[in-house]
Scaffold this active site. Structure first.
Site, mmCIF file in Angstrom:
data_model
loop_
_atom_site.group_PDB
_atom_site.id
_atom_site.type_symbol
_atom_site.label_atom_id
_atom_site.label_comp_id
_atom_site.label_asym_id
_atom_site.label_seq_id
_atom_site.Cartn_x
_atom_site.Cartn_y
_atom_site.Cartn_z
ATOM 1 N N HIS A 88 -23.893 22.291 -20.858
ATOM 2 C CA HIS A 88 -25.223 22.496 -20.275
ATOM 3 C C HIS A 88 -25.897 21.167 -19.949
ATOM 4 O O HIS A 88 -26.486 21.010 -18.881
ATOM 5 C CB HIS A 88 -26.117 23.255 -21.267
ATOM 6 C CG HIS A 88 -25.894 24.736 -21.284
ATOM 7 N ND1 HIS A 88 -26.441 25.548 -22.237
ATOM 8 C CD2 HIS A 88 -25.195 25.557 -20.466
ATOM 9 C CE1 HIS A 88 -26.096 26.803 -22.010
ATOM 10 N NE2 HIS A 88 -25.326 26.835 -20.939
ATOM 11 N N TYR A 98 -34.068 28.924 -19.813
ATOM 12 C CA TYR A 98 -33.653 30.007 -20.712
ATOM 13 C C TYR A 98 -34.390 31.329 -20.466
ATOM 14 O O TYR A 98 -33.763 32.393 -20.524
ATOM 15 C CB TYR A 98 -33.742 29.555 -22.176
ATOM 16 C CG TYR A 98 -32.554 28.681 -22.551
ATOM 17 C CD1 TYR A 98 -31.416 29.231 -23.131
ATOM 18 C CD2 TYR A 98 -32.557 27.311 -22.278
ATOM 19 C CE1 TYR A 98 -30.314 28.442 -23.441
ATOM 20 C CE2 TYR A 98 -31.462 26.521 -22.578
ATOM 21 C CZ TYR A 98 -30.347 27.086 -23.158
ATOM 22 O OH TYR A 98 -29.252 26.304 -23.452
ATOM 23 N N GLU A 140 -29.345 20.342 -27.072
ATOM 24 C CA GLU A 140 -29.452 19.729 -25.738
ATOM 25 C C GLU A 140 -30.538 18.642 -25.740
ATOM 26 O O GLU A 140 -30.348 17.576 -25.138
ATOM 27 C CB GLU A 140 -29.733 20.824 -24.683
ATOM 28 C CG GLU A 140 -28.469 21.659 -24.419
ATOM 29 C CD GLU A 140 -28.726 23.080 -23.902
ATOM 30 O OE1 GLU A 140 -29.836 23.359 -23.392
ATOM 31 O OE2 GLU A 140 -27.807 23.918 -24.018
ATOM 32 N N GLY A 266 0.219 18.144 -17.633
ATOM 33 C CA GLY A 266 -0.388 17.915 -16.321
ATOM 34 C C GLY A 266 -1.626 17.037 -16.408
ATOM 35 O O GLY A 266 -1.641 15.994 -17.091
ATOM 36 N N PRO A 271 -7.946 13.133 -21.256
ATOM 37 C CA PRO A 271 -8.576 12.692 -22.518
ATOM 38 C C PRO A 271 -7.632 11.866 -23.383
ATOM 39 O O PRO A 271 -8.080 10.976 -24.121
ATOM 40 C CB PRO A 271 -8.956 14.005 -23.220
ATOM 41 C CG PRO A 271 -8.252 15.089 -22.512
ATOM 42 C CD PRO A 271 -7.895 14.599 -21.144
HETATM 43 C C1 HEM Z 1 -21.821 27.498 -19.102
HETATM 44 C C2 HEM Z 1 -23.496 30.245 -22.695
HETATM 45 C C3 HEM Z 1 -27.993 29.738 -21.039
HETATM 46 C C4 HEM Z 1 -26.242 27.448 -17.155
HETATM 47 C C5 HEM Z 1 -21.903 28.264 -20.231
HETATM 48 C C6 HEM Z 1 -20.777 28.630 -21.049
HETATM 49 C C7 HEM Z 1 -21.240 29.391 -22.039
HETATM 50 C C8 HEM Z 1 -22.664 29.532 -21.876
HETATM 51 C C9 HEM Z 1 -20.428 29.992 -23.179
HETATM 52 C C10 HEM Z 1 -19.314 28.200 -20.807
HETATM 53 C C11 HEM Z 1 -19.110 26.869 -21.452
HETATM 54 C C12 HEM Z 1 -17.692 26.390 -21.281
HETATM 55 O O1 HEM Z 1 -17.415 25.749 -20.285
HETATM 56 O O2 HEM Z 1 -16.870 26.675 -22.132
HETATM 57 C C13 HEM Z 1 -24.851 30.352 -22.536
HETATM 58 C C14 HEM Z 1 -25.720 31.118 -23.405
HETATM 59 C C15 HEM Z 1 -26.987 30.980 -22.931
HETATM 60 C C16 HEM Z 1 -26.912 30.126 -21.769
HETATM 61 C C17 HEM Z 1 -25.247 31.901 -24.597
HETATM 62 C C18 HEM Z 1 -28.272 31.555 -23.461
HETATM 63 C C19 HEM Z 1 -28.519 31.811 -24.740
HETATM 64 C C20 HEM Z 1 -27.912 29.059 -19.837
HETATM 65 C C21 HEM Z 1 -29.032 28.714 -19.020
HETATM 66 C C22 HEM Z 1 -28.544 28.086 -17.905
HETATM 67 C C23 HEM Z 1 -27.106 28.027 -18.060
HETATM 68 C C24 HEM Z 1 -30.483 29.010 -19.362
HETATM 69 C C25 HEM Z 1 -29.296 27.553 -16.710
HETATM 70 C C26 HEM Z 1 -29.888 28.367 -15.857
HETATM 71 C C27 HEM Z 1 -24.891 27.300 -17.356
HETATM 72 C C28 HEM Z 1 -24.022 26.676 -16.389
HETATM 73 C C29 HEM Z 1 -22.746 26.665 -16.938
HETATM 74 C C30 HEM Z 1 -22.874 27.306 -18.231
HETATM 75 C C31 HEM Z 1 -24.440 26.128 -15.019
HETATM 76 C C32 HEM Z 1 -21.448 26.139 -16.298
HETATM 77 C C33 HEM Z 1 -20.927 27.324 -15.656
HETATM 78 C C34 HEM Z 1 -20.159 27.229 -14.410
HETATM 79 O O3 HEM Z 1 -20.709 26.913 -13.372
HETATM 80 O O4 HEM Z 1 -18.991 27.576 -14.479
HETATM 81 N N1 HEM Z 1 -23.031 28.818 -20.753
HETATM 82 N N2 HEM Z 1 -25.617 29.771 -21.569
HETATM 83 N N3 HEM Z 1 -26.761 28.615 -19.239
HETATM 84 N N4 HEM Z 1 -24.169 27.680 -18.450
HETATM 85 FE FE1 HEM Z 1 -24.895 28.652 -20.023
#
Ligand code: HEM
Ligand code: FAD
Length: 392
Positions: A88, A98, A140, A266, A271
């Site tokens: 994030h 959020y 964060e 690959g 890392p």
């Molecule tokens: C990615 C959970 C809130 C934006 C992720 C991932 C998880 C997650 C598990 C994947 C991480 C990985 O790469 O392994 C959550 C949970 C949230 C939350 C549980 C709330 C409690 C938010 C909020 C935002 C956000 C508020 C912004 C609007 C993103 C973005 C990604 C991401 C942009 C990368 C995803 C992509 O483009 O593939 N989040 N998130 N998340 N989250 Fe969240």
């Protein structure tokens, strides 16, 4: 900690919520991106939306968090929260985002569950959501606060672009303005944001590999069906400016003097290069078993650097598996059963999911405890949703 009021409600509904997640999440994202299309410009990956990996990751993690709260009333799944918070932060997620996710996720849950979404059920899941959100917001904030600057993204000029094996280019990026550079910890990645031909910005993460002081260097494997890597390979030239985040990521070099196993396949080598470079700088005497699998010697990204770093470490030894017969120490896919893992070793894995599953199982079969195995996934973490061993 989950309240006594919500606990029985979560216990009763976790099964149905987990089962409905694949149906709830597409609706959640559809409604969120309809209301806030700007989130698809620079923050969310359009491809992960299309291929479905990210929807599963986000929603799945909430169900996993809830089941953790039920089985561990006193604690939080720190590994999960940390991984997501780092991701994030690399994307600029802020506390004010959020409530947006909350609104659309809970709207989708209510629509999907219909009459089963009673006020009690909604209140209990609301509590889970905010416990998780607050925990991540705290991490964060700490991550943002530990940077050398307040910028989410800063401009970097492409100072060098070199072929780094068939299908991979290495880009050396130097700061293009006065934004102070946060020193990276070996194993960390940056988000690189690229403007697509249709004007929409797309972020992707790339692990930092060893490069000149004061720069960020990345090795990019071409995904011909992808959006960003074709642009980095074919369109970006030396002198162009890219926008790049501060370094994030919590899969770092295991501390101590004990033996290490660094197993990659690959582009998963990235890392490992950072870890080996760090060990060389420390003049480490550690026993390091460096294992790499690839299609061929020609496709092995930054092969010379990998070999050079191993050669500079007195305790390191390299063993390879090549799909092209006769090119490595072994033919075909890596099989850790063919290797004697040193007693007490810390194992780090990086590569495609099937590779990591097989390597992890083989390491566990040799007696390596699950907690001594770290891994970096070069995409959304879908594995954690299925891997009971890590949740235990
Ligand atoms: C990615 C959970 C809130 C934006 C992720 C991932 C998880 C997650 C598990 C994947 C991480 C990985 O790469 O392994 C959550 C949970 C949230 C939350 C549980 C709330 C409690 C938010 C909020 C935002 C956000 C508020 C912004 C609007 C993103 C973005 C990604 C991401 C942009 C990368 C995803 C992509 O483009 O593939 N989040 N998130 N998340 N989250 Fe969240
Ligand atoms: P994307 O556009 O993201 O597409 C990915 C895949 O999605 C495509 O192959 C395609 O199969 C599928 N897809 C796209 N559109 C559709 C559709 N319409 N329907 C179905 N499927 C579709 N990569 C590196 O090269 N080097 C690194 O060092 C590196 N480090 C990383 C570190 C981390 C922590 C993470 C999370 C990732 C890392 N990656 C690294 C991976 C990188 O971030 C990108 O995910 C990868 O390069 C692919 O990006 P892309 O934009 O080209 O492909």
């Amino acid at each position: 900690m989950l309240s006594e009021k919500s606990r029985p409600v979560i216990e009763q509904t976790i099964g149905v919520v987990a089962e409905r997640i694949p149906f709830i999440t597409p609706e959640f994202y559809r409604s969120m991106f309809a209301a806030r299309p700007e989130l698809l410009d620079g923050m969310f990956s359009r491809s992960n939306q299309r291929n479905g990996s990210q929807p599963q990751a986000l929603a799945g993690s909430i169900a996993m968090f809830a089941s953790w709260l039920l089985s561990h009333p006193e604690g939080y799944p720190d590994e999960l929260l940390s991984r997501v918070a780092h991701k994030h932060a690399s994307l600029g997620v802020r506390p004010e985002h959020y409530p947006i996710v909350h609104e659309h996720l809970f709207g989708a849950i209510a629509r999907d569950l219909g009459n089963a979404a009673t006020p009690e059920v909604v209140a209990a899941w609301d509590e889970v959501y905010w416990l998780m959100a607050d925990a991540m917001i705290r991490i964060e904030a700490r991550l943002y606060g530990s940077q050398a600057n307040d910028a989410v993204l800063a401009p970097f000029r492409v100072a060098a672009k070199e072929q780094a094996g068939v299908g991979t280019v290495a880009l050396t990026l130097e700061p293009a303005d006065g934004t102070p550079l946060t020193p990276a910890v070996a194993g960390q990645y940056v988000t690189v944001q690229v403007r697509m031909p249709d004007g929409v910005h797309q972020p992707r993460q790339f692990t930092l590999v060893p490069g000149p002081e004061g720069t960020r260097r990345i090795a990019v494997r071409l995904d011909e069906r992808g959006e960003v890597t074709p642009v980095l390979h074919h369109d970006v030239r030396v002198g162009d400016v890219l926008t790049v985040s501060n370094p994030y990521g919590d899969v770092v070099l295991p501390e101590g003097d004990g033996p290490l196993v660094l197993a990659s396949a690959g582009i998963g080598v990235t890392p490992m290069l950072a870890f080996l470079d760090r060990l060389v700088r420390q003049e480490s005497q550690r026993e390091v078993l460096v294992l790499h699998a690839d299609r061929s010697v020609a496709t092995w990204p930054l092969r010379e650097l990998h070999e050079l770093l191993v050669a500079e470490l007195p305790g390191a030894r390299l063993e390879t598996w090549m799909e092209t017969p006769g090119q490595g120490d072994h033919d075909g896919f890596m099989d850790l059963a063919e290797v004697r893992i040193p007693a007490g070793a810390q194992v780090v894995l990086c590569g495609p999911l099937p590779f990591m599953r097989a390597a992890r199982s083989a390491a566990v079969a040799q007696g390596v405890p699950g907690r001594s195995i770290a891994y970096e996934i070069l995409g959304p973490d879908q594995w954690m949703l299925h891997d009971d061993a890590r949740a235990a």
